[in-house]
Design an enzyme around this catalytic site. Structure first.
Site, PDB file in Angstrom:
ATOM      1  N   SER A 173      -4.665 -18.056   8.449  1.00 25.94           N
ATOM      2  CA  SER A 173      -5.924 -17.850   9.184  1.00 25.94           C
ATOM      3  C   SER A 173      -6.486 -19.191   9.640  1.00 25.94           C
ATOM      4  O   SER A 173      -6.941 -19.343  10.780  1.00 25.94           O
ATOM      5  CB  SER A 173      -6.960 -17.159   8.291  1.00 25.94           C
ATOM      6  OG  SER A 173      -6.801 -15.765   8.310  1.00 25.94           O
ATOM      7  N   LYS A 206     -17.051 -13.579   1.990  1.00 24.95           N
ATOM      8  CA  LYS A 206     -16.396 -12.255   2.017  1.00 24.95           C
ATOM      9  C   LYS A 206     -17.428 -11.244   2.499  1.00 24.95           C
ATOM     10  O   LYS A 206     -18.622 -11.418   2.277  1.00 24.95           O
ATOM     11  CB  LYS A 206     -15.927 -11.872   0.608  1.00 24.95           C
ATOM     12  CG  LYS A 206     -14.829 -10.829   0.599  1.00 24.95           C
ATOM     13  CD  LYS A 206     -13.474 -11.493   0.676  1.00 24.95           C
ATOM     14  CE  LYS A 206     -12.359 -10.488   0.886  1.00 24.95           C
ATOM     15  NZ  LYS A 206     -11.040 -11.149   0.800  1.00 24.95           N
ATOM     16  N   ASP A 249      -9.032  -7.548   5.303  1.00 23.81           N
ATOM     17  CA  ASP A 249      -8.774  -7.340   3.864  1.00 23.81           C
ATOM     18  C   ASP A 249      -8.482  -5.838   3.769  1.00 23.81           C
ATOM     19  O   ASP A 249      -8.083  -5.227   4.769  1.00 23.81           O
ATOM     20  CB  ASP A 249      -9.990  -7.776   3.013  1.00 23.81           C
ATOM     21  CG  ASP A 249      -9.671  -7.860   1.517  1.00 23.81           C
ATOM     22  OD1 ASP A 249      -9.086  -8.864   1.087  1.00 23.81           O
ATOM     23  OD2 ASP A 249      -9.992  -6.909   0.768  1.00 23.81           O
ATOM     24  N   THR A 281       0.415 -13.377   3.828  1.00 23.10           N
ATOM     25  CA  THR A 281       0.039 -13.227   2.416  1.00 23.10           C
ATOM     26  C   THR A 281       1.251 -12.809   1.578  1.00 23.10           C
ATOM     27  O   THR A 281       1.527 -13.392   0.516  1.00 23.10           O
ATOM     28  CB  THR A 281      -1.104 -12.215   2.258  1.00 23.10           C
ATOM     29  OG1 THR A 281      -2.130 -12.527   3.202  1.00 23.10           O
ATOM     30  CG2 THR A 281      -1.675 -12.251   0.851  1.00 23.10           C
ATOM     31  N   ASN A 300      -0.816  -4.226   3.979  1.00 25.59           N
ATOM     32  CA  ASN A 300      -0.370  -5.472   4.590  1.00 25.59           C
ATOM     33  C   ASN A 300       0.338  -6.397   3.596  1.00 25.59           C
ATOM     34  O   ASN A 300       1.442  -6.876   3.862  1.00 25.59           O
ATOM     35  CB  ASN A 300      -1.578  -6.188   5.216  1.00 25.59           C
ATOM     36  CG  ASN A 300      -1.217  -7.570   5.718  1.00 25.59           C
ATOM     37  OD1 ASN A 300      -1.400  -8.559   5.022  1.00 25.59           O
ATOM     38  ND2 ASN A 300      -0.655  -7.643   6.909  1.00 25.59           N
TER      39      ASN A 300
HETATM   40  P1  NDP Z   1      -4.432  -2.791   2.937  1.00 24.09           P
HETATM   41  O1  NDP Z   1      -5.646  -1.994   3.246  1.00 24.09           O
HETATM   42  O2  NDP Z   1      -3.485  -3.119   4.009  1.00 24.09           O
HETATM   43  O3  NDP Z   1      -3.603  -2.088   1.780  1.00 24.09           O
HETATM   44  C1  NDP Z   1      -4.176  -1.801   0.554  1.00 24.09           C
HETATM   45  C2  NDP Z   1      -3.172  -1.041  -0.287  1.00 24.09           C
HETATM   46  O4  NDP Z   1      -3.665  -0.929  -1.610  1.00 24.09           O
HETATM   47  C3  NDP Z   1      -2.945   0.377   0.202  1.00 24.09           C
HETATM   48  O5  NDP Z   1      -1.640   0.754  -0.133  1.00 24.09           O
HETATM   49  C4  NDP Z   1      -3.980   1.148  -0.583  1.00 24.09           C
HETATM   50  O6  NDP Z   1      -3.695   2.524  -0.743  1.00 24.09           O
HETATM   51  C5  NDP Z   1      -3.907   0.454  -1.916  1.00 24.09           C
HETATM   52  N1  NDP Z   1      -5.202   0.590  -2.613  1.00 24.09           N
HETATM   53  C6  NDP Z   1      -6.420   0.289  -2.149  1.00 24.09           C
HETATM   54  N2  NDP Z   1      -7.376   0.577  -3.045  1.00 24.09           N
HETATM   55  C7  NDP Z   1      -6.711   1.095  -4.092  1.00 24.09           C
HETATM   56  C8  NDP Z   1      -7.128   1.585  -5.339  1.00 24.09           C
HETATM   57  N3  NDP Z   1      -8.432   1.613  -5.684  1.00 24.09           N
HETATM   58  N4  NDP Z   1      -6.150   2.013  -6.196  1.00 24.09           N
HETATM   59  C9  NDP Z   1      -4.838   1.974  -5.840  1.00 24.09           C
HETATM   60  N5  NDP Z   1      -4.404   1.534  -4.664  1.00 24.09           N
HETATM   61  C10 NDP Z   1      -5.317   1.087  -3.815  1.00 24.09           C
HETATM   62  O7  NDP Z   1      -4.976  -4.124   2.214  1.00 24.09           O
HETATM   63  P2  NDP Z   1      -4.208  -5.496   1.978  1.00 24.09           P
HETATM   64  O8  NDP Z   1      -2.774  -5.276   1.778  1.00 24.09           O
HETATM   65  O9  NDP Z   1      -4.666  -6.438   3.010  1.00 24.09           O
HETATM   66  O10 NDP Z   1      -4.891  -5.982   0.596  1.00 24.09           O
HETATM   67  C11 NDP Z   1      -4.316  -5.695  -0.673  1.00 24.09           C
HETATM   68  C12 NDP Z   1      -4.871  -6.672  -1.689  1.00 24.09           C
HETATM   69  O11 NDP Z   1      -4.523  -8.011  -1.304  1.00 24.09           O
HETATM   70  C13 NDP Z   1      -6.393  -6.712  -1.846  1.00 24.09           C
HETATM   71  O12 NDP Z   1      -6.722  -7.028  -3.177  1.00 24.09           O
HETATM   72  C14 NDP Z   1      -6.810  -7.847  -0.936  1.00 24.09           C
HETATM   73  O13 NDP Z   1      -8.067  -8.384  -1.314  1.00 24.09           O
HETATM   74  C15 NDP Z   1      -5.687  -8.825  -1.206  1.00 24.09           C
HETATM   75  N6  NDP Z   1      -5.453  -9.864  -0.215  1.00 24.09           N
HETATM   76  C16 NDP Z   1      -5.275  -9.561   1.091  1.00 24.09           C
HETATM   77  C17 NDP Z   1      -5.003 -10.569   2.000  1.00 24.09           C
HETATM   78  C18 NDP Z   1      -4.715 -10.296   3.430  1.00 24.09           C
HETATM   79  O14 NDP Z   1      -4.424 -11.244   4.147  1.00 24.09           O
HETATM   80  N7  NDP Z   1      -4.734  -9.069   3.901  1.00 24.09           N
HETATM   81  C19 NDP Z   1      -5.001 -11.983   1.601  1.00 24.09           C
HETATM   82  C20 NDP Z   1      -5.121 -12.183   0.168  1.00 24.09           C
HETATM   83  C21 NDP Z   1      -5.368 -11.139  -0.667  1.00 24.09           C
HETATM   84  P3  NDP Z   1      -4.587   3.628   0.032  1.00 24.09           P
HETATM   85  O15 NDP Z   1      -4.017   3.659   1.408  1.00 24.09           O
HETATM   86  O16 NDP Z   1      -4.394   4.877  -0.724  1.00 24.09           O
HETATM   87  O17 NDP Z   1      -6.025   3.160   0.000  1.00 24.09           O
HETATM   88  O1  2IT Z   2      -8.436 -12.446   0.218  1.00 21.90           O
HETATM   89  C1  2IT Z   2      -8.068 -13.124   1.193  1.00 21.90           C
HETATM   90  O2  2IT Z   2      -7.705 -14.295   1.084  1.00 21.90           O
HETATM   91  C2  2IT Z   2      -8.055 -12.474   2.511  1.00 21.90           C
HETATM   92  N1  2IT Z   2      -8.343 -11.291   2.612  1.00 21.90           N
HETATM   93  C3  2IT Z   2      -7.724 -13.275   3.741  1.00 21.90           C
HETATM   94  C4  2IT Z   2      -8.947 -14.000   4.245  1.00 21.90           C
HETATM   95  C5  2IT Z   2      -8.788 -14.686   5.573  1.00 21.90           C
HETATM   96  O3  2IT Z   2      -9.802 -15.253   6.015  1.00 21.90           O
HETATM   97  O4  2IT Z   2      -7.707 -14.701   6.158  1.00 21.90           O
END
Ligand code: NDP
Ligand code: 2IT
Length: 449
Positions: free
Chosen positions: A381, A129, A169, A213, A244
């Site tokens: 991925s 990461k 992420d 996801t 996302n």
């Molecule tokens: P994005 O940046 O697309 O979206 C994040 C969302 O969470 C936004 O709505 C954001 O709001 C909100 N957010 C971020 N930080 C905070 C906080 N401290 N308190 C409240 N809301 C918050 O990220 P993803 O959707 O990709 O990721 C979301 C979660 O999913 C994370 O934990 C990530 O690690 C996990 N994840 C992501 C994967 C992926 O493929 N993208 C895969 C597996 C897990 P704001 O715009 O206000 O910051």
């Molecule tokens: O937390 C996760 O699994 C991700 N942000 C996706 C990682 C990836 O390599 O697609």
């Protein structure tokens, strides 16, 4: 305490002593190691080999300076990181997070989770990461590009299709991956498609990766509910986040006939009793890059509430945290259960605190833990890497079907291990044991490294 409980305690004390400030990392290690004690009891060789001491120590941690200039030619200095946690079963694989809260503790926790998540996918990927404390909010496209180029100018020497393959992420989506890929290609002067995943479709990206996801989370939850003869149809679902993962979790939940009534960002949440209008969310978040508070301008019957935490007080059958770590604490968990919530599926990484998880399990909530339930993203991925290797692109249906199969397999594997170790509905234990087994076997086979 048994010998293996003592062993786990010793390792937890060791990491605490080494890095007393790394609370998030300590919490995730505690969750994994305490839950695999029944497996360790049957496999005492891992204590002999000091396997736990090795598995909690990243193979390599890289930190670097990222200097860049904004549109007014003002210089900024951020910190960049890559944590290369474990390469026993494949090249390091895991996302990059751009968020002001990013530090080494958070990235080590995410990298540690990623090792076992990636093992669960059954695909050949190790765990890593990275990211930066850079805040993309309010930055112009040009500023984001400048930052990404400066970031990659240092990171490129540490990654590669057979070495380490970053993806997105929080704060890193298609736009950022594009700029990062462009800079990598320019420096290396080679078209290494599989050096990054989550790429655009015109330059080696995979269909279904943006959806993976969120869709995968719903496929996992559906498998878990099917086993209990519970249907998603007409269930009320509370979702946090609007990025996302949340977006495509909403899409698939609605496709399965559920009614999603909330989504949120870090400022607050919206409640729409008629069901969230996803086209509006996508328009605000993906096109305008705006705030979720704007939702009520388009949907006057919906309510906007300041403060993201309040979302857990909305009455629901199913809660799907899809924003960030530690968003459900013990108090929120108690509120959810008191309001009749019966199912929790973690889309974000470690969204529930340790005491919240314990509360859910003690109250017989059907609980889908993050490293199993959100593994769909990294799975696709890995499928993107496969397509890049064979220089072909698969159809949406092909990738989606593979994703469904992978999520079902992860569910079955976690469930089987939960049953084998005497706590059939404890998928936290089941997923941790299933993920750990493969990494431990691969590390053992490869000798003392
Ligand atoms: P994005 O940046 O697309 O979206 C994040 C969302 O969470 C936004 O709505 C954001 O709001 C909100 N957010 C971020 N930080 C905070 C906080 N401290 N308190 C409240 N809301 C918050 O990220 P993803 O959707 O990709 O990721 C979301 C979660 O999913 C994370 O934990 C990530 O690690 C996990 N994840 C992501 C994967 C992926 O493929 N993208 C895969 C597996 C897990 P704001 O715009 O206000 O910051
Ligand atoms: O937390 C996760 O699994 C991700 N942000 C996706 C990682 C990836 O390599 O697609």
């Amino acid at each position: 305490m048994s010998e293996m409980q003592n062993y786990v305690e010793d390792v937890l004390n060791l990491i605490k002593k080494r890095d007393p400030d790394q609370i998030e990392f300590q919490n995730t290690v505690k969750e994994v190691l305490t839950s695999i004690v029944p497996f360790l009891e049957k496999n005492p060789q891992y204590k002999e080999q000091k396997l736990l001491e090795r598995i909690v120590e990243p193979e390599r941690v890289i930190t670097f300076r990222v200097a860049w200039q904004d549109d007014n030619n003002v210089t900024h200095v951020n910190r960049g990181y890559r944590v290369q946690m474990n390469s026993a079963i494949g090249p390091y694989k895991g996302g990059l997070r751009f968020h002001p809260s990013v530090n080494l503790s958070i990235l080590k926790f995410l990298a540690f989770e990623q090792v076992f998540k990636n093992s669960l996918t059954t695909l050949p990927i190790g765990g890593g990461k990275g990211g930066s404390d850079f805040d993309p909010k309010g930055k112009s496209d040009n500023e984001v590009m400048k930052f990404c180029q400066a970031f990659m100018t240092e990171l490129y020497r540490h990654i590669g299709p057979h070495v380490d393959v970053p993806a997105g992420d929080i704060g890193v989506g298609g736009r950022e991956i594009g700029y990062l890929f462009g800079q990598y290609k320019r420096i290396r002067d080679a078209y290494d498609s599989a050096v990054l995943t989550g790429k655009g479709l015109t330059y080696g990206g995979s269909l279904t990766r943006p959806e993976a996801t969120g869709y995968g989370l719903l496929y996992f939850v559906k498998n878990m509910l099917d086993d209990k003869n519970i249907s998603l149809k007409d269930k009320t679902v509370v979702i946090s986040g609007s990025g996302n993962v949340a977006t495509y979790a909403i899409e698939k939940a609605q496709e399965f006939g559920a009614k999603v009534v909330t989504c949120s960002d870090s400022n607050g949440y919206v409640y729409d009793s008629e069901g969230i209008d996803l086209a509006t969310v996508k328009q605000i978040k993906e096109v305008q890059r705006g705030r979720i508070s704007e939702y009520v301008k388009y949907r006057p019957n919906a309510e906007y509430h300041e403060g993201c935490h309040g979302v857990w007080s909305v009455k629901c059958d199913i809660a799907l945290p899809c924003a960030t770590q530690s968003e459900i604490d013990l108090e929120a968990a108690k509120t959810l259960v008191a309001n009749g919530c019966k199912v929790v599926g973690e889309g974000a990484n470690m969204p529930s605190t340790l005491d919240a998880i314990e509360y859910f399990l003690n109250n017989k909530i059907l609980f889908a833990p993050a490293k199993a339930a959100n593994a769909g993203g990294v799975s696709v991925s890995a499928l993107e890497m496969s397509q890049n290797s064979e220089r072909l692109s698969w159809t949406f249906e092909e990738v989606d079907n593979k994703l469904k199969g992978i999520m079902e397999n992860i569910y079955r594997n976690a469930k089987k291990n939960a049953e084998d170790f005497g706590d059939p509905d404890n998928l936290v234990m089941g997923a941790n044991i299933a993920g750990f087994k493969k990494v431990a076997e691969a590390m053992t086979a490869q000798g003392l490294v």
